[in-house]
Scaffold this motif. Structure first.
Motif, PDB file in Angstrom:
ATOM      1  N   VAL A  18       0.866  -1.180   0.000  1.00 57.80           N
ATOM      2  CA  VAL A  18       0.000   0.000   0.000  1.00 57.80           C
ATOM      3  C   VAL A  18       0.903   1.230   0.000  1.00 57.80           C
ATOM      4  O   VAL A  18       1.727   1.420   0.891  1.00 57.80           O
ATOM      5  CB  VAL A  18      -0.938   0.020   1.225  1.00 57.80           C
ATOM      6  CG1 VAL A  18      -1.745   1.305   1.254  1.00 57.80           C
ATOM      7  CG2 VAL A  18      -1.859  -1.192   1.202  1.00 57.80           C
ATOM      8  N   GLU A  44      -7.510  -1.339  -3.684  1.00 59.15           N
ATOM      9  CA  GLU A  44      -6.682  -2.540  -3.872  1.00 59.15           C
ATOM     10  C   GLU A  44      -6.950  -3.185  -5.228  1.00 59.15           C
ATOM     11  O   GLU A  44      -7.033  -4.410  -5.360  1.00 59.15           O
ATOM     12  CB  GLU A  44      -6.811  -3.523  -2.718  1.00 59.15           C
ATOM     13  CG  GLU A  44      -6.105  -3.036  -1.478  1.00 59.15           C
ATOM     14  CD  GLU A  44      -5.811  -4.123  -0.455  1.00 59.15           C
ATOM     15  OE1 GLU A  44      -6.645  -5.032  -0.259  1.00 59.15           O
ATOM     16  OE2 GLU A  44      -4.727  -4.023   0.152  1.00 59.15           O
ATOM     17  N   ILE A  54      -8.164  -0.870   1.061  1.00 56.42           N
ATOM     18  CA  ILE A  54      -7.089  -0.841   2.055  1.00 56.42           C
ATOM     19  C   ILE A  54      -7.618  -0.672   3.476  1.00 56.42           C
ATOM     20  O   ILE A  54      -6.841  -0.543   4.413  1.00 56.42           O
ATOM     21  CB  ILE A  54      -6.049   0.249   1.735  1.00 56.42           C
ATOM     22  CG1 ILE A  54      -6.655   1.646   1.823  1.00 56.42           C
ATOM     23  CG2 ILE A  54      -5.401  -0.006   0.385  1.00 56.42           C
ATOM     24  CD1 ILE A  54      -5.636   2.776   1.752  1.00 56.42           C
TER      25      ILE A  54
END
Length: 180
Positions: A18, A44, A54
């Motif tokens: 991330v 994502e 996320i």
């Protein structure tokens, strides 16, 4: 403020990490204002409306309609969920933080909802930089419109209402997760 800081000259990528943007590429700024994410990254890399993205387990990226439910819950009037531009009476003020992070006037700010929107600005993909003058904050939803852009919510220092618009997903905005 989740993820690994990358330089704003880079696009966030589907690499299993991330990635986030912070103003001035400074991690300390994300501690105060939170991180900014491109749409694909915060989702994502799925197109599923209401996906976890996320967000932590048991939470998800809010849909456009879930944002409107929140706006209507905190507004003294009725927010037209299908309207774009400035909407509502005081939902923005009731969601905005009352701190001195906002450039005056922080019109209508009461934070009566406890939601505490702060002026995080946004990442502009065309300028490849975060634009922040402490007058605005914008959030992505997980909802796509018919033009292939994504619905957002914006809050402005000199408005007590909220702003609904659609943006290109390459821009970077804030994210608030919603509990399932």
């Amino acid at each position: 403020n989740y993820g690994v800081l990358i330089d704003t000259l880079q696009d966030q990528s589907d690499n299993g990490i991330v990635e986030k943007y912070c103003f001035g590429d400074n991690e300390n700024d994300c501690i105060i204002y939170g991180a900014l994410y491109q749409w694909d990254e915060l989702m994502e890399y799925t197109q599923v409306e209401g996906a976890q993205g996320i967000c932590p387990e048991g939470w998800h990226v809010p849909t456009d309609s879930e944002w409107c439910i929140l706006e209507n819950f905190v507004d003294s009037g009725i927010v037209d969920c299908n309207a774009t531009g400035y909407r509502g009476n005081d939902c923005g003020g009731n969601l905005k933080d009352t701190s001195n992070l906002w450039l005056p006037p922080n019109t209508g700010a009461t934070n009566s909802s406890g939601f505490s929107v702060i002026p995080a600005g946004y990442y502009n993909v065309y300028y490849q930089q975060i634009l922040r003058d402490n007058t605005a904050s914008s959030f992505f939803t997980s909802s796509q419109n018919s033009d292939g852009k994504y619905w957002t919510r914006g809050f402005i220092s000199n408005h007590s209402d909220s702003y609904r618009a659609s943006l290109n997903g390459e821009n970077g905005l804030s994210l608030r997760c919603i509990k399932d």
